[in-house]
Design an enzyme around this catalytic site. Structure first.
Site, PDB file in Angstrom:
ATOM      1  N   LYS A 127       0.878  -1.194   0.000  1.00  0.00           N
ATOM      2  CA  LYS A 127       0.000   0.000   0.000  1.00  0.00           C
ATOM      3  C   LYS A 127       0.905   1.230   0.000  1.00  0.00           C
ATOM      4  O   LYS A 127       1.427   1.636   1.023  1.00  0.00           O
ATOM      5  CB  LYS A 127      -0.887  -0.009   1.245  1.00  0.00           C
TER       6      LYS A 127
ATOM      7  N   GLY B  39       2.660   5.251  13.105  1.00  0.00           N
ATOM      8  CA  GLY B  39       3.430   4.083  13.534  1.00  0.00           C
ATOM      9  C   GLY B  39       2.990   3.569  14.900  1.00  0.00           C
ATOM     10  O   GLY B  39       2.804   2.365  15.104  1.00  0.00           O
TER      11      GLY B  39
ATOM     12  N   GLN C 228       1.683  19.918   3.508  1.00  0.00           N
ATOM     13  CA  GLN C 228       3.045  19.954   4.049  1.00  0.00           C
ATOM     14  C   GLN C 228       3.578  21.387   4.060  1.00  0.00           C
ATOM     15  O   GLN C 228       4.263  21.799   5.002  1.00  0.00           O
ATOM     16  CB  GLN C 228       3.958  19.032   3.224  1.00  0.00           C
TER      17      GLN C 228
ATOM     18  N   GLU D  17       9.171  17.047  14.596  1.00  0.00           N
ATOM     19  CA  GLU D  17       9.610  16.874  13.204  1.00  0.00           C
ATOM     20  C   GLU D  17       8.810  17.815  12.312  1.00  0.00           C
ATOM     21  O   GLU D  17       7.581  17.760  12.280  1.00  0.00           O
ATOM     22  CB  GLU D  17       9.391  15.423  12.760  1.00  0.00           C
TER      23      GLU D  17
HETATM   24  P1  NAD Z   1       2.257   8.984   7.176  1.00  0.00           P
HETATM   25  O1  NAD Z   1       2.504   8.310   8.479  1.00  0.00           O
HETATM   26  O2  NAD Z   1       1.205  10.008   7.087  1.00  0.00           O
HETATM   27  O3  NAD Z   1       1.886   7.900   6.061  1.00  0.00           O
HETATM   28  C1  NAD Z   1       2.718   6.797   5.781  1.00  0.00           C
HETATM   29  C2  NAD Z   1       1.876   5.707   5.158  1.00  0.00           C
HETATM   30  O4  NAD Z   1       0.946   5.227   6.138  1.00  0.00           O
HETATM   31  C3  NAD Z   1       1.040   6.160   3.966  1.00  0.00           C
HETATM   32  O5  NAD Z   1       0.976   5.138   3.004  1.00  0.00           O
HETATM   33  C4  NAD Z   1      -0.324   6.384   4.594  1.00  0.00           C
HETATM   34  O6  NAD Z   1      -1.377   6.295   3.670  1.00  0.00           O
HETATM   35  C5  NAD Z   1      -0.365   5.267   5.608  1.00  0.00           C
HETATM   36  N1  NAD Z   1      -1.326   5.475   6.721  1.00  0.00           N
HETATM   37  C6  NAD Z   1      -1.774   6.641   7.230  1.00  0.00           C
HETATM   38  N2  NAD Z   1      -2.669   6.403   8.212  1.00  0.00           N
HETATM   39  C7  NAD Z   1      -2.783   5.057   8.334  1.00  0.00           C
HETATM   40  C8  NAD Z   1      -3.541   4.198   9.178  1.00  0.00           C
HETATM   41  N3  NAD Z   1      -4.385   4.668  10.092  1.00  0.00           N
HETATM   42  N4  NAD Z   1      -3.385   2.865   9.040  1.00  0.00           N
HETATM   43  C9  NAD Z   1      -2.532   2.362   8.129  1.00  0.00           C
HETATM   44  N5  NAD Z   1      -1.801   3.131   7.291  1.00  0.00           N
HETATM   45  C10 NAD Z   1      -1.924   4.463   7.390  1.00  0.00           C
HETATM   46  O7  NAD Z   1       3.674   9.545   6.683  1.00  0.00           O
HETATM   47  P2  NAD Z   1       4.014  10.379   5.350  1.00  0.00           P
HETATM   48  O8  NAD Z   1       3.511  11.766   5.517  1.00  0.00           O
HETATM   49  O9  NAD Z   1       3.612   9.603   4.140  1.00  0.00           O
HETATM   50  O10 NAD Z   1       5.628  10.357   5.393  1.00  0.00           O
HETATM   51  C11 NAD Z   1       6.380  11.225   6.156  1.00  0.00           C
HETATM   52  C12 NAD Z   1       6.851  10.551   7.426  1.00  0.00           C
HETATM   53  O11 NAD Z   1       7.565   9.363   7.099  1.00  0.00           O
HETATM   54  C13 NAD Z   1       7.828  11.397   8.213  1.00  0.00           C
HETATM   55  O12 NAD Z   1       7.516  11.321   9.578  1.00  0.00           O
HETATM   56  C14 NAD Z   1       9.174  10.737   7.932  1.00  0.00           C
HETATM   57  O13 NAD Z   1      10.159  10.967   8.909  1.00  0.00           O
HETATM   58  C15 NAD Z   1       8.791   9.313   7.828  1.00  0.00           C
HETATM   59  N6  NAD Z   1       9.802   8.541   7.098  1.00  0.00           N
HETATM   60  C16 NAD Z   1      10.576   7.668   7.806  1.00  0.00           C
HETATM   61  C17 NAD Z   1      11.566   6.938   7.142  1.00  0.00           C
HETATM   62  C18 NAD Z   1      12.408   5.942   7.891  1.00  0.00           C
HETATM   63  O14 NAD Z   1      12.923   5.021   7.257  1.00  0.00           O
HETATM   64  N7  NAD Z   1      12.581   6.066   9.191  1.00  0.00           N
HETATM   65  C19 NAD Z   1      11.759   7.111   5.774  1.00  0.00           C
HETATM   66  C20 NAD Z   1      10.950   8.017   5.102  1.00  0.00           C
HETATM   67  C21 NAD Z   1       9.959   8.715   5.768  1.00  0.00           C
END
Ligand code: NAD
Length: 477
Positions: free
Chosen positions: A171, A228, A326, A378
């Protein structure tokens, strides 16, 4: 053309459509992508389950050849796929192509890993018995990925999952599904039906259905800490294995003895390149007293020369922010910083370019303190703050004073401080005289504290998550 979901080898329409918009030019629609619903997620899991028995028993050489072919096609199409990536995410074309190359190399790395999966035999404590330790695939793995590395992250989850004999349901982020769709399309032509499945759409619907399904064996997620944390609870309820890679608030320490040019280069690249939209971005620049003023002046001198423009335009160093939401968040934190009493030393202005896009001048705050929200939360944009400290000891304490622990950097010519920092930085990644962002694809990647939960990703360490250990006792009679 509507880009459909892939379920059991069939391309199927969803229940809605998402428009993928180019952040460098919001008049440009990159494509339309189907949105799945919870029933389609369950169907995809069932197809992955059906494909699992045969895929997990496929000889390793055959698996290696298929993954290698996928890697080769990604590499051969790097210009086209790099352009697509830059168009949907907004990172400059060279970075878009670089990320696609990384994705291709990851498939080739894990193709070779298929042939290296090994176990152990160990003498038993009891006479005549043999103990054998082997690794087996986990089963059907759900992969949920963010928008900021729309090709590399799906690749670094899919490739090891497949190499070790799992089947997957991916996904990707709703905002930038194009790169993942293109990689899945390549997978679909090179793998048996049902081994890779794609369900696109909203996190709250499609992601939630995937994570909470009792029929999924494991979940690998990359995204924000907030989501997460929620997914950790969801996985606990259904007792499934999970791996969570989340945000960062990464420090770059600059000591008095640093090479100023190296330090400024690390800070500019780490804080502002890829629009600061990297989990490993250096958002806190922790600088000791004697170099502080020279460092700040050199930073401003370098920042005003940065070329912020359309991601596809030659010469662009920093592309747009990914979307309006953003951008609003970045501007909100710039306002919060000012209200907290930090000094906006450079940037932070909206920029106008030839096309309508989310252009923001990188921003640098000085006179900040570790307690300020801009130093604790962040931001995920081109915004960095300088924290002035007395000496190395204070720098280390400030660097570690964060709920996050992904990447941590130091610029110094002192071997003593570099060695001490390597050992005592509370982060999964440590960089010496290098930007906090920018990593190799064949070694482990991940953090500590709120940045990561569960086994490491990437390199050979990926097998900890994508396999499960079996200990067999045999009495040969
Ligand atoms: P996000 O948490 O909003 O979304 C990430 C993914 O989770 C997306 O596919 C989203 O649709 C899905 N998601 C959202 N709500 C959900 C739910 N309730 N249940 C299941 N899935 C759900 O993050 P984003 O805005 O897409 O990305 C930015 C974030 O990602 C930042 O915090 C960044 O630091 C982090 N990030 C971390 C790494 C790493 O490896 N540590 C790498 C890249 C990005």
């Amino acid at each position: 053309m509507l880009h459909k979901n892939l379920i059991g080898g069939e391309w199927v329409e969803g229940v809605g459509v998402t428009r993928n918009i180019n952040p460098s030019n919001t008049d440009d629609v990159v494509g339309e992508y189907a949105q799945a619903d919870a029933a389609q997620v369950e169907a995809a899991i069932a197809e992955a389950r059906a494909a699992f028995a045969s895929w997990s028993a496929t000889p390793v050489e055959a698996r290696a050849d298929m993954l290698d072919a996928i890697g080769n096609e990604i590499l051969a199409r790097k210009e086209e796929l790099g352009r697509l990536l830059s168009r949907e995410e907004g990172k400059p074309l060279a970075d878009g192509i670089g990320e696609v190359v990384r994705a291709g190399r990851i498939f080739k790395f894990f193709a070779a890993e298929c042939l290296r999966l090994a176990g152990e035999t160990i003498p038993s404590t009891r006479p005549g018995i043999q103990v054998e330790i082997t690794r087996e695939p986990v089963g059907v793995v759900g992969l949920i990925t963010p928008w900021n590395f729309p090709a590399a992250i799906p690749a670094w989850k899919m490739a090891p999952a497949l190499a070790y004999g799992n089947t997957v349901v991916l996904k990707p982020a709703e905002l930038c599904p194009g790169s993942a769709w293109a990689i899945v399309e390549i997978c679909a032509r090179n793998l048996p039906k049902g081994v890779v499945n794609l369900v696109m759409g909203k996190g709250s619907v499609v992601g939630e259905a995937l994570a909470s399904s009792p029929h999924l064996d494991a979940l690998s997620f990359t995204g924000s800490v907030e989501v997460g944390r929620h997914l950790a609870e969801v996985c606990a309820k259904t007792m499934k294995k999970c791996q969570l890679e989340m945000g960062g608030k990464n420090p770059l320490v600059v000591l008095d003895d640093a090479d100023l040019e190296v330090a400024v280069n690390c800070a500019i690249q780490g804080a502002f390149y890829q629009t600061g939209q990297r989990c490993t971005a250096s958002s806190r620049l922790v600088v000791t007293e004697a170099i502080h003023d020279r460092f700040v002046s050199a930073m401003i001198e370098a920042m005003v020369k940065l070329v912020v423009d359309d991601a596809l335009k030659p010469g662009t160093q920093i592309g747009p922010v990914v979307d309006q939401r953003q951008l609003d968040q970045d501007l909100m934190y710039i306002e919060i910083g000012k209200q907290e009493g930090a000094r906006l030393a450079c940037g932070g202005e909206l920029l106008t370019r030839a096309t309508p896009g989310f252009y923001l001048q990188p921003a640098l705050f000085t006179d900040t303190t570790p307690e300020m929200r801009i130093n604790r939360e962040e931001i995920f944009g081109p915004v960095a703050s300088v924290i002035r400290v007395k000496d190395y000891e204070e720098a280390l304490a400030v660097a570690n004073d964060t709920p996050y622990g992904l990447s941590s950097g130091i610029c110094t010519r002192s071997l003593k401080y570099a060695q001490h920092f390597k050992r005592h930085a509370q982060a999964g990644l440590v960089m010496v005289n290098l930007p906090t962002a920018g990593v190799d694809y064949h070694v482990p990647f991940g953090g500590r504290k709120a940045s990561s939960y569960g086994p490491r990703e990437q390199g050979r360490y990926a097998l900890e998550f994508y396999t499960t250990v079996k200990t067999a006792y045999v009495l040969p009679v």
